[in-house]
Scaffold this active site. Structure first.
Site, short mmCIF file in Angstrom:
data_model
loop_
_atom_site.label_atom_id
_atom_site.label_comp_id
_atom_site.label_asym_id
_atom_site.label_seq_id
_atom_site.Cartn_x
_atom_site.Cartn_y
_atom_site.Cartn_z
N GLY A 18 11.25 -51.98 25.89
CA GLY A 18 10.85 -50.96 24.91
C GLY A 18 11.85 -49.84 24.70
N SER A 19 13.14 -50.09 25.00
CA SER A 19 14.10 -49.00 24.79
C SER A 19 14.28 -48.72 23.29
CB SER A 19 15.44 -49.30 25.46
OG SER A 19 16.10 -50.35 24.82
N ASN A 20 14.16 -49.74 22.46
CA ASN A 20 14.24 -49.49 21.01
C ASN A 20 13.01 -48.73 20.52
OD1 ASN A 20 16.71 -50.66 19.60
ND2 ASN A 20 16.17 -52.29 21.03
N ASN A 108 13.54 -56.36 11.88
CA ASN A 108 13.84 -56.77 13.26
C ASN A 108 15.22 -56.27 13.64
OD1 ASN A 108 13.60 -58.33 15.73
ND2 ASN A 108 14.95 -59.87 14.81
N HIS A 110 18.44 -57.37 15.93
CA HIS A 110 18.96 -58.57 16.58
C HIS A 110 20.33 -58.27 17.19
CE1 HIS A 110 19.46 -62.83 17.36
NE2 HIS A 110 20.71 -62.70 16.94
N ASP A 146 15.80 -65.11 12.22
CA ASP A 146 16.95 -64.20 12.11
C ASP A 146 17.75 -64.40 10.81
OD1 ASP A 146 16.26 -63.17 14.61
OD2 ASP A 146 17.47 -64.65 15.66
N GLU A 175 22.31 -50.37 18.98
CA GLU A 175 20.99 -50.75 18.44
C GLU A 175 20.13 -49.51 18.28
OE1 GLU A 175 18.91 -53.64 20.80
OE2 GLU A 175 20.57 -55.02 20.83
C1 GRF Z 1 17.26 -55.84 22.16
O1 GRF Z 1 18.50 -56.18 22.66
C2 GRF Z 1 17.04 -56.44 20.80
O2 GRF Z 1 18.21 -56.58 20.07
C3 GRF Z 1 16.47 -57.79 21.10
O3 GRF Z 1 15.67 -57.59 22.26
C4 GRF Z 1 16.15 -56.47 22.99
C5 GRF Z 1 15.00 -55.54 23.21
O4 GRF Z 1 15.28 -54.47 24.04
N1 GRF Z 1 15.76 -58.30 19.96
P1 GRF Z 1 14.21 -53.31 24.28
O5 GRF Z 1 12.91 -53.97 24.74
O6 GRF Z 1 14.04 -52.56 23.00
O7 GRF Z 1 14.80 -52.46 25.36
#
Ligand code: GRF
Length: 187
Positions: A18-20, A108, A110, A146, A175
């Site tokens: 969940g870092s994103n 998404n 990627h 994708d 990202e």
């Molecule tokens: C990221 O590298 C994203 O590109 C891929 O899965 C990973 C998720 O990372 N689809 P996080 O869970 O957001 O840390």
């Protein structure tokens, strides 16, 4: 300053760290943000991102019932009046039925420079192919893996000393920047 009630309501699907999600949520608090994170859905009950969502008082639902995931997720999206769906480390392919019926854009993140290296294990594949650059892509989701229209990409140089892990770390930093930027731009 964007008024709270004019902000787009975003749902984020996660399966892991969940870092994103965290970075999208941090961005959403900025003055110029056009979105709020209104719902998080995880298909894994042990996903770390759930802890972050709960700590930050974001409505968070776990649906680990594979058979009914899409039906339940569709209902939650309608119920919570979601305008846009982000897949952030969501490790499940959504069906054409879901994509057609959700009625909102899905985007998404990627970890490669699409159209290169669709699917999994992207960093090792980019290194093995002796690519000079890899990177990350924010794209719309369609019914091919994708393959939807690209919204934003960021290149990262692959160094001789890079391993899949070091490359993944460098790319994740990018990202975190481009996901919020892309989301805000389409809101
Ligand atoms: C990221 O590298 C994203 O590109 C891929 O899965 C990973 C998720 O990372 N689809 P996080 O869970 O957001 O840390």
């Amino acid at each position: 300053m964007v008024k709270l009630n004019s902000k787009k309501r975003v749902a984020v699907f996660i399966s892991g760290r969940g870092s994103n999600l965290k970075n999208l949520n941090i961005f959403s608090k900025k003055r110029n943000s056009k979105f709020i994170i209104s719902l998080v859905i995880s298909n894994k009950k042990n996903a770390k991102g759930i802890v972050y969502a709960k700590k930050n008082k974001i409505l968070c639902k776990i649906i680990d019932d594979i058979k009914n995931f899409e039906k339940k997720a569709l209902l939650l999206i309608k119920l919570n009046k979601i305008n846009l769906l982000c897949l952030a480390g969501f490790m499940k392919v959504l069906s054409s039925y879901f994509i057609k019926n959700v009625g909102i854009p899905i985007i998404n993140i990627h970890p490669s420079l699409l159209p290169k290296f669709k699917g999994l294990n992207t960093h090792q594949r980019a290194i093995d192919a002796r690519e000079e650059y890899s990177g990350c892509t924010v794209h719309y989701v369609n019914n091919k893996l994708d393959s939807g229209k690209i919204i934003l990409q960021k290149k990262v140089k692959i160094l001789k000393k890079d391993t899949a892990k070091s490359l993944a770390n460098k790319i994740q930093k990018e990202e975190h920047k481009i996901f919020s930027k892309a989301l805000n731009s389409i809101c």
